[in-house]
Design a protein around this motif. Structure first.
Motif, PDB file in Angstrom:
ATOM      1  N   ILE A   5      -3.497  -1.548  12.719  1.00 11.71           N
ATOM      2  CA  ILE A   5      -3.430  -2.253  11.437  1.00 11.71           C
ATOM      3  C   ILE A   5      -3.125  -1.278  10.308  1.00 11.71           C
ATOM      4  CG2 ILE A   5      -4.691  -3.701   9.780  1.00 11.71           C
ATOM      5  CD1 ILE A   5      -6.410  -4.701  12.066  1.00 11.71           C
ATOM      6  N   GLN A   6      -2.266  -1.700   9.396  1.00 16.25           N
ATOM      7  CA  GLN A   6      -1.940  -0.947   8.185  1.00 16.25           C
ATOM      8  C   GLN A   6      -1.865  -1.908   7.000  1.00 16.25           C
ATOM      9  OE1 GLN A   6      -1.047   2.318   7.292  1.00 16.25           O
ATOM     10  NE2 GLN A   6      -1.546   3.208   9.285  1.00 16.25           N
ATOM     11  N   GLU A   7      -2.146  -1.374   5.805  1.00 13.45           N
ATOM     12  CA  GLU A   7      -1.991  -2.152   4.583  1.00 13.45           C
ATOM     13  C   GLU A   7      -0.642  -1.868   3.933  1.00 13.45           C
ATOM     14  OE1 GLU A   7      -5.198  -1.295   1.895  1.00 13.45           O
ATOM     15  OE2 GLU A   7      -6.311  -3.059   2.568  1.00 13.45           O
ATOM     16  N   GLY A   8      -0.073  -2.883   3.321  1.00 12.50           N
ATOM     17  CA  GLY A   8       1.123  -2.712   2.488  1.00 12.50           C
ATOM     18  C   GLY A   8       0.728  -2.910   1.047  1.00 12.50           C
ATOM     19  N   ARG A   9       0.372  -1.814   0.361  1.00 13.83           N
ATOM     20  CA  ARG A   9      -0.155  -1.905  -1.003  1.00 13.83           C
ATOM     21  C   ARG A   9       0.944  -2.222  -2.018  1.00 13.83           C
ATOM     22  NH1 ARG A   9      -2.845   3.604  -2.219  1.00 13.83           N
ATOM     23  NH2 ARG A   9      -3.489   2.558  -4.151  1.00 13.83           N
ATOM     24  N   ALA A  10       0.579  -3.009  -3.015  1.00 18.15           N
ATOM     25  CA  ALA A  10       1.520  -3.353  -4.076  1.00 18.15           C
ATOM     26  C   ALA A  10       1.907  -2.113  -4.874  1.00 18.15           C
ATOM     27  CB  ALA A  10       0.897  -4.387  -5.009  1.00 18.15           C
ATOM     28  N   LYS A  11       3.195  -2.005  -5.150  1.00 14.70           N
ATOM     29  CA  LYS A  11       3.738  -0.911  -5.959  1.00 14.70           C
ATOM     30  C   LYS A  11       3.920  -1.405  -7.386  1.00 14.70           C
ATOM     31  CE  LYS A  11       7.739  -1.280  -6.463  1.00 14.70           C
ATOM     32  NZ  LYS A  11       8.671  -1.528  -7.569  1.00 14.70           N
ATOM     33  N   VAL A  12       3.523  -0.576  -8.357  1.00 12.87           N
ATOM     34  CA  VAL A  12       3.679  -0.944  -9.765  1.00 12.87           C
ATOM     35  C   VAL A  12       4.493   0.135 -10.467  1.00 12.87           C
ATOM     36  CG1 VAL A  12       2.488  -1.331 -11.956  1.00 12.87           C
ATOM     37  CG2 VAL A  12       1.541  -2.275  -9.844  1.00 12.87           C
ATOM     38  N   ASN A  13       5.565  -0.295 -11.129  1.00 12.17           N
ATOM     39  CA  ASN A  13       6.367   0.619 -11.941  1.00 12.17           C
ATOM     40  C   ASN A  13       5.743   0.721 -13.323  1.00 12.17           C
ATOM     41  OD1 ASN A  13       8.480  -1.029 -10.092  1.00 12.17           O
ATOM     42  ND2 ASN A  13       9.149   1.104 -10.332  1.00 12.17           N
ATOM     43  N   LEU A  14       5.058   1.825 -13.591  1.00 16.16           N
ATOM     44  CA  LEU A  14       4.442   2.017 -14.901  1.00 16.16           C
ATOM     45  C   LEU A  14       5.501   2.229 -15.976  1.00 16.16           C
ATOM     46  CD1 LEU A  14       1.490   4.356 -13.851  1.00 16.16           C
ATOM     47  CD2 LEU A  14       1.415   1.890 -14.259  1.00 16.16           C
ATOM     48  N   ARG A 113       4.907   2.980   9.560  1.00 15.86           N
ATOM     49  CA  ARG A 113       3.700   3.761   9.851  1.00 15.86           C
ATOM     50  C   ARG A 113       3.072   3.324  11.173  1.00 15.86           C
ATOM     51  NH1 ARG A 113       2.803   2.794   4.267  1.00 15.86           N
ATOM     52  NH2 ARG A 113       1.179   1.263   4.742  1.00 15.86           N
ATOM     53  N   LEU A 114       3.060   2.018  11.413  1.00 18.00           N
ATOM     54  CA  LEU A 114       2.505   1.505  12.672  1.00 18.00           C
ATOM     55  C   LEU A 114       3.323   1.965  13.870  1.00 18.00           C
ATOM     56  CD1 LEU A 114       1.637  -2.128  11.539  1.00 18.00           C
ATOM     57  CD2 LEU A 114      -0.010  -0.392  12.256  1.00 18.00           C
ATOM     58  N   LEU A 115       4.647   1.900  13.755  1.00 18.72           N
ATOM     59  CA  LEU A 115       5.508   2.332  14.855  1.00 18.72           C
ATOM     60  C   LEU A 115       5.394   3.833  15.080  1.00 18.72           C
ATOM     61  CD1 LEU A 115       8.630   0.104  14.111  1.00 18.72           C
ATOM     62  CD2 LEU A 115       7.069  -0.104  16.063  1.00 18.72           C
ATOM     63  N   ALA A 116       5.242   4.586  13.992  1.00 20.22           N
ATOM     64  CA  ALA A 116       5.028   6.031  14.132  1.00 20.22           C
ATOM     65  C   ALA A 116       3.734   6.301  14.883  1.00 20.22           C
ATOM     66  CB  ALA A 116       4.996   6.690  12.755  1.00 20.22           C
ATOM     67  N   GLN A 117       2.685   5.557  14.541  1.00 21.36           N
ATOM     68  CA  GLN A 117       1.387   5.719  15.203  1.00 21.36           C
ATOM     69  C   GLN A 117       1.477   5.351  16.679  1.00 21.36           C
ATOM     70  OE1 GLN A 117      -1.688   3.528  13.208  1.00 21.36           O
ATOM     71  NE2 GLN A 117      -3.305   4.131  14.652  1.00 21.36           N
ATOM     72  N   VAL A 141       9.198   5.228  -1.200  1.00 20.59           N
ATOM     73  CA  VAL A 141       8.018   5.480  -2.018  1.00 20.59           C
ATOM     74  C   VAL A 141       6.795   4.773  -1.446  1.00 20.59           C
ATOM     75  CG1 VAL A 141       8.266   3.565  -3.665  1.00 20.59           C
ATOM     76  CG2 VAL A 141       7.224   5.699  -4.398  1.00 20.59           C
ATOM     77  N   CYS A 142       7.015   3.662  -0.755  1.00 16.97           N
ATOM     78  CA  CYS A 142       5.898   2.927  -0.159  1.00 16.97           C
ATOM     79  C   CYS A 142       5.424   3.553   1.147  1.00 16.97           C
ATOM     80  CB  CYS A 142       6.298   1.479   0.097  1.00 16.97           C
ATOM     81  SG  CYS A 142       6.526   0.488  -1.412  1.00 16.97           S
ATOM     82  N   LEU A 143       6.222   4.441   1.730  1.00 15.34           N
ATOM     83  CA  LEU A 143       5.870   5.008   3.024  1.00 15.34           C
ATOM     84  C   LEU A 143       4.534   5.742   2.952  1.00 15.34           C
ATOM     85  CD1 LEU A 143       7.049   5.057   5.868  1.00 15.34           C
ATOM     86  CD2 LEU A 143       8.187   7.205   5.309  1.00 15.34           C
ATOM     87  N   ASN A 144       4.347   6.566   1.912  1.00 10.59           N
ATOM     88  CA  ASN A 144       3.071   7.246   1.722  1.00 10.59           C
ATOM     89  C   ASN A 144       2.185   6.558   0.695  1.00 10.59           C
ATOM     90  OD1 ASN A 144       3.354   9.541   3.530  1.00 10.59           O
ATOM     91  ND2 ASN A 144       4.966  10.250   2.152  1.00 10.59           N
TER      92      ASN A 144
END
Length: 294
Positions: A5-14, A113-117, A141-144
């Motif tokens: 399991i992995q989370e896909g966190r929301a990205k915010v452009n400040l 990330r899941l496939l890498a794991q 940018v979402c990768l890390n």
């Protein structure tokens, strides 16, 4: 193999500056990016074949599995890694789509990330990085999922140390297509929006350990260039910005990405929670999240 399991966190452009449009049609950007504490959840049960199921309150907005960026990222990686173990993905969709917070890109990054794991690949494997870039501009940018300054078409990332930023994020549940917003911006191929003088005048970002107040002051000096064209497409974005601006304690109010999600930064989490409750009461149809950007 067991479920991963992995989370896909929301990205915010400040911030989001459009530097110009390349001769190939792509837009060069400069953006300070943070990540929120709201996310989609993606699971993978490794096995033969490739399948994607969706669940959650916003599952119906995901469209056909074959069109999902999770599917695209997995297919592209399998073309580059011989014998790649794939399997069954399940996406629990919590974030609004076409919302300017990189939900689909975050999901694709979570898939990588899941496939890498599952396959013993390093996150800096060149094949993984290449696939992230090919899948979508926000996927690298979402990768890390770490705060950074993102430049170019999303491929150049400079890490930043941000303080925790209490925030409220609001989406009016109206999708906005990124391509439509850039079209409304109206740049021709090869046209620059930011000149050399503007680049030289770009403020430096606060150093490590700087306060929230220092960061808000620095962020306020740079806008989101897509805000105005996005509002021409969906005027409701102006209503969202007005609602956030009217809330008590809002230090900075802005649209994220190409919209329609907007956010406000507050001095503390209590102010953010009160603002979110009031906005949700006044606009029960809107998606509202009070949390932390970092």
């Amino acid at each position: 193999m067991q479920e991963l399991i992995q989370e896909g966190r929301a990205k915010v452009n400040l911030t989001l500056r459009v530097v110009g449009r390349r001769v190939d049609g792509y837009h060069d950007l400069e953006s300070v990016v943070a990540f929120a504490d709201c996310a989609d959840s993606l699971s993978l049960t490794p096995g033969a074949g490739l399948h994607l199921a969706t669940s959650g309150p916003l599952a119906q907005a995901c469209g056909e599995p074959e069109d999902n960026l999770v599917f695209k990222a997995a297919q592209l990686l399998s073309e580059r890694v011989p014998g790649l173990v794939l399997g069954d993905f399940t996406l629990d969709k919590m974030l609004p789509v076409a919302a300017g917070i990189g939900g689909g890109s975050a999901d694709a990054a979570a898939a990588l990330r899941l496939l890498a794991q599952a396959n013993g690949l390093a996150l800096d494997d060149p094949r993984l990085i290449e696939v992230a870039r090919l899948t979508g501009a926000d996927v690298p940018v979402c990768l890390n999922s770490n705060a950074c300054v993102m430049t170019g078409v999303g491929e150049t990332l400079m890490p930043l140390s941000l303080p925790k930023m209490p925030c409220v994020m609001v989406n009016p549940r109206v999708p906005v297509a990124t391509a439509d917003v850039f079209k409304a911006l109206g740049l021709r191929n090869g046209q620059l929006l930011v000149g050399a003088t503007d680049v030289l005048r770009t403020p430096g970002w606060p150093e490590d350990g700087a306060s929230l107040e220092d960061w808000v002051e620095a962020l306020a000096a740079v806008s989101n260039d897509l805000e105005e064209p996005a509002m021409r497409i969906q005027p409701v974005i102006g209503e969202v910005l007005a609602a956030l601006s009217a809330s008590n304690g809002a230090w900075l109010v802005r649209m994220s990405g190409s919209g329609a999600t907007c956010f406000a930064i507050y001095e503390n989490t209590a102010d953010a929670r009160r603002a979110a409750q009031q906005i949700q009461t006044d606009h029960p149809g809107w998606w509202v999240h009070a949390g932390i950007l970092s």
